[in-house]
Design a protein around this motif. Structure first.
Motif: not given
Length: 392
Positions: A338-343, A379-384
């Motif tokens: 498990l990792t955190f999304r940077t955005w 879930g929400l990808d960076q562009p979304e």
């Protein structure tokens, strides 16, 4: 407002000479703040919400941190503060900040945002373990707020991947009247369109009768108007009426969402990847199965422990920077790190798809690819994401 403090101290570490000059003594105080709310009225009382939901997950995370910390000169403590219904959540946050800048928030979206926006928390690190609202990961994100509970969008995308794999392309939906129900329904609809599925009729559940007696008469007539479909989604965030939909629909079709086939953060039927061991330890502690909020609280406390172990620091700034770096990984008993999304600060994690007696699948499913990691298909990808707080 009530507070209970748990401390894991291992004096034997020093006695046995397991610490070194490189492993200086570190004290890590974690503040867990839980907002109590009035439970909404429901049509069934078969599955009451545990009063200790979330709390035991944090306690188990503390125990796990201490297991490693005893060899590294780390002493962990956890203070659990419960804010009464209508109580002053902001005051509880201020009081917690007098002891620590590491706060785990078990509260609805309104209180989470209020805490993140307080001037006093600007330099603190906050974890959201209850609010699944997509907005918190998008235009309402905050730089000091990380999320260990999956969003509605992550769970919806997990279901849609399963539907695509099964070729269930035509979807109908029933949603409750409450705001949480409508938010869950909107996310399911958006996700279906994202994956190219056809979204048909949508109805709002308006019954307040005793479905224990009337479901077999009312539900078939209610669902007859939905027309034909491959699968029926139910959006019932409060677990009010969804249980009465399966096997009572006009057409014999699978039911998913809040009943039948469900995407979850955690469930007792998850047994692979060492999960059975986590389940057993939680059951010993809480005398009940682990649920979504329990797992999210456990993950928040464990993320702190992992970051402290790897950095040798206990301040919010250092820990946040490490958690958002490529070096951070958390073993979450889900078959992938498990990792955190940077955005937007969301914890990436697989989503189990279950029915009450078994694990059916675990998303992301095979064939759904991503240039970074398949977990970002959920879930929400960076562009979304419209989150800009993490840009710097």
């Amino acid at each position: 407002m009530r507070s209970v403090r748990f401390v894991c101290v291992f004096a034997s570490v020093v006695a046995f000479g397991l610490t070194t000059s490189a492993n200086a003594q570190i004290e890590i105080d974690i503040q867990y703040i839980k907002q109590l709310v009035d439970a909404p009225p429901t049509l069934s009382n078969l599955d009451p919400i545990p009063e200790d939901l979330g709390t035991h997950g944090a306690e188990l995370g503390l125990q796990d941190n201490a297991t490693t910390g005893r060899f590294l000169g780390q002493t962990y403590s956890l203070t659990v503060t419960e804010v009464d219904v209508g109580g002053d959540f902001a005051e509880a946050v201020r009081s917690a900040l007098s002891s620590s800048d590491l706060l785990v928030l078990d509260a609805p979206q309104e209180q989470v945002l209020m805490a993140a926006d307080m001037p006093e928390t600007a330099g603190a690190l906050l974890f959201n373990t209850r609010a699944a609202d997509v907005a918190l990961r998008s235009d309402a994100c905050r730089a000091n707020l990380l999320h260990t509970l999956p969003s509605y969008a992550m769970k919806a995308d997990a279901l849609m991947q399963f539907f695509v794999q099964r070729r269930w392309e035509d979807i109908a939906l029933i949603a409750g009247e409450r705001p949480d129900d409508q938010a869950w329904a909107d996310t399911l609809e958006n996700s279906a369109r994202k994956f190219g599925l056809k979204f048909g009729a949508r109805k709002t559940w308006v019954f307040d009768a005793d479905m224990r007696r009337n479901a077999s008469q009312e539900v078939p007539l209610f669902t007859q108007e939905l027309g034909d479909y491959d699968v029926l989604l139910v959006a019932d965030a409060a677990d009010d009426f969804a249980r009465y939909i399966p096997y009572n629909t006009w057409r014999p079709r699978p039911v998913a969402g809040s009943a039948g086939l469900r995407p979850v953060t955690w469930h007792r039927v998850v047994e692979q990847w060492g999960a059975a061991q986590l389940q057993s330890r939680f059951d010993t502690l809480a005398d009940r199965p682990m649920q979504d909020r329990d797992y999210a609280a456990w993950a928040a406390v464990r993320a702190i422990g992992e970051a402290v172990t790897r950095t040798g620091a206990a301040d919010a700034e250092t820990l946040r920077a490490f958690m958002l770096s490529q070096e951070f990984e958390l073993a979450g008993f889900k078959g992938a790190p498990l990792t955190f999304r940077t955005w937007n600060g969301q914890l990436r994690q697989p989503i189990p798809i279950v029915h009450e007696r078994a694990l059916v699948a675990q998303a992301p499913l095979e064939g759904f690819l991503h240039q970074r990691t398949e977990l970002d298909t959920l879930g929400l990808d960076q562009p979304e994401s419209r989150c800009t707080a993490f840009d710097n």
